[in-house]
Design an enzyme around this catalytic site. Structure first.
Site, PDB file in Angstrom:
ATOM      1  CG  HIS A 272       7.858  -0.116  -7.286  1.00 12.21           C
ATOM      2  ND1 HIS A 272       8.402   0.326  -6.106  1.00 12.21           N
ATOM      3  CD2 HIS A 272       6.725  -0.791  -6.943  1.00 12.21           C
ATOM      4  CE1 HIS A 272       7.636  -0.068  -5.092  1.00 12.21           C
ATOM      5  NE2 HIS A 272       6.632  -0.737  -5.572  1.00 12.21           N
ATOM      6  CB  CYS A 273       5.090   3.639  -6.612  1.00 13.44           C
ATOM      7  SG  CYS A 273       4.682   1.924  -6.229  1.00 13.44           S
ATOM      8  CB  ILE A 274       6.585   8.346  -6.489  1.00 18.86           C
ATOM      9  CG1 ILE A 274       6.094   7.758  -5.165  1.00 18.86           C
ATOM     10  CG2 ILE A 274       6.250   9.829  -6.524  1.00 18.86           C
ATOM     11  CD1 ILE A 274       6.772   8.337  -3.955  1.00 18.86           C
TER      12      ILE A 274
END
Length: 442
Positions: A272-274
């Site tokens: 969900h981030c990188i």
């Protein structure tokens, strides 16, 4: 309630905290608040989550059924889908998704809609905190105007803060309360409230000068990872052309006790981030006419990895088995974006599956953590496909196996024995010392 009153109530733990969004970030955060002694009310638009919570069935790996049951039994935590109850909460933490559009622009609709829901019940004396990852300026430029449209003033009637989530699904060494937490407020009063509240919830807080700085901290952490992963992915391509194993290179390089930090290649980026956060910064940078060539190049390299893996698969099928990919059956091992977690957000395995299907091949998957593919924003056409049992017969019937996620629960020795061709994107067979005669690294 004036800031001194709210500050005293926080210190005495007599406030009620609200957490909006009970997913991978929100539910563990709610449990940390509850364990710290605060009364917590969790909000989510999904009524199924409320039902699971009330029956003490955790859907998040980081929160056990026992912890969920205990916090509810002791009266410190409850869940609701009734946003009319937001007015009950003195502190509200927003933990909603911040995805990208198809054009890789920030999609802040979840944050904006949540702020409108809060605004409808906003009252003096509340502290509103955003935890969702976003570009610098969101708290001041997006949240504040929506909330101040009520006629209340930030810093005077209510207070705004930002504290980026730092969850790492599957990490057994750190949890929400033990990960140092960056905190910032919009003004001195909000900063004091942020430090008091989160200082009671987590072991270590890291105060910074303002919300823009705090927003930039989270982006910097993930840009750093995205760029370094892109670097080793590019080195993988270069060294492969030279007949050099990039994994051997990294394993030797990391023995240097200074000046080097190991990152590892793979079939693409997930989570969900990188894969998402760097594009929030590149989008915002255009406002300031600042190029982000490094970040954008890293994004291009990482998003190209699934296609590289499929090209290697097609080449290996042709050279080793004399079969075209379009006439082959392929098994993908691992649908989750990282090992030992049931999380498929932005998983490169979904893109691998889509690319293989586009080439006319039959594709199956096995994942001990994901029995069925749920509906996703990008891959709704894959919904409903189910994990197959990893048996000798299954392995005998497929032409190739792609190791996309290196879950520990997979019997790789059986894969080595029964598979005809193995495309290893995670260096599993070398790490486990298994026979490599059928293995092609990609």
């Amino acid at each position: 309630m004036m800031p001194t009153d709210l500050l005293a109530a926080i210190e005495q733990k007599t406030i009620k905290a609200g957490v909006i969004g009970l997913g991978y970030v929100g539910l563990p955060l709610a449990m940390s608040m509850s364990r710290a002694g605060f009364t917590v009310l969790g909000f989510d638009i999904d009524p199924d989550k409320k039902i699971q919570i009330e029956t003490h069935k955790s859907y998040i790996d980081a929160v056990s059924d026992a912890v969920l049951a205990r916090e509810q039994a002791e009266g410190r935590f409850s869940a609701t889908d009734d946003f009319g109850r937001l007015g009950e909460c003195d502190v509200i933490a927003i933990c909603v998704p911040t995805p990208l559009t198809r054009h890789r622009d920030p999609d802040l609709s979840y944050v904006e809609n949540t702020c409108r829901a809060i605004a409808a019940r906003l009252r003096p004396g509340q502290l509103i905190v955003l935890e969702s990852t976003t570009y610098p300026g969101t708290t001041e430029e997006v949240m504040k105007p929506i909330l101040e449209a009520t006629g209340l003033t930030a810093g005077q009637d209510f207070f705004l803060g930002y504290s980026p989530e730092r969850e790492d699904p599957g990490n057994r060494d750190f949890d929400t309360s033990s990960i140092p937490k960056v905190v910032a407020g919009d003004g001195a009063a909000a900063s004091a409230l942020m430090q008091a509240f989160y200082g009671a919830v987590v072991k270590t807080i890291v105060p910074v000068s303002g919300t823009r700085t705090a927003e930039a901290v989270k982006l910097t952490e993930n840009v750093f990872r995205a760029v370094n992963i892109a670097l080793v992915n590019e080195l993988k391509l270069v060294y492969d052309a030279m007949g050099i194993d990039v994994w051997d290179v990294i394993n030797a390089a990391k023995t240097k006790p200074f000046g080097y930090m190991p990152f590892y290649p793979g079939p693409g980026l997930g989570g969900h981030c990188i894969p998402i956060d760097p594009f929030y910064l590149t989008w915002k940078s255009r406002e300031f006419e600042q190029p982000t060539r490094f970040i954008e190049l890293a994004g291009e390299i990482n998003t190209a990895m699934p296609r590289y893996v499929v090209d290697r698969l097609a080449e290996a099928l042709d050279r080793r088995l004399g079969r075209a990919l379009s006439r082959s059956k392929v098994l993908i091992l691992g649908l989750a974006y990282k090992k030992n977690v049931p999380d498929i957000r932005e998983s490169p395995s979904l893109r691998l599956m889509e690319l293989i299907l586009e080439r006319g091949s039959e594709v199956l998957y096995h994942d001990p953590f994901i029995a069925e593919i749920p509906r996703t924003r990008e891959y709704g056409h894959l919904k409903g496909r189910r994990s197959v049992e990893l048996t000798p017969r299954c392995l005998d019937e497929v032409d190739a196996v792609i190791i996309a996620t290196d879950h520990d629960q997979v019997d790789y020795a059986a894969v080595a024995q029964h598979a005809r061709l193995i495309i290893d994107t995670r260096n599993v067979f070398s790490r486990q010392g298994l026979p490599a005669d059928k293995v092609v690294k990609a």
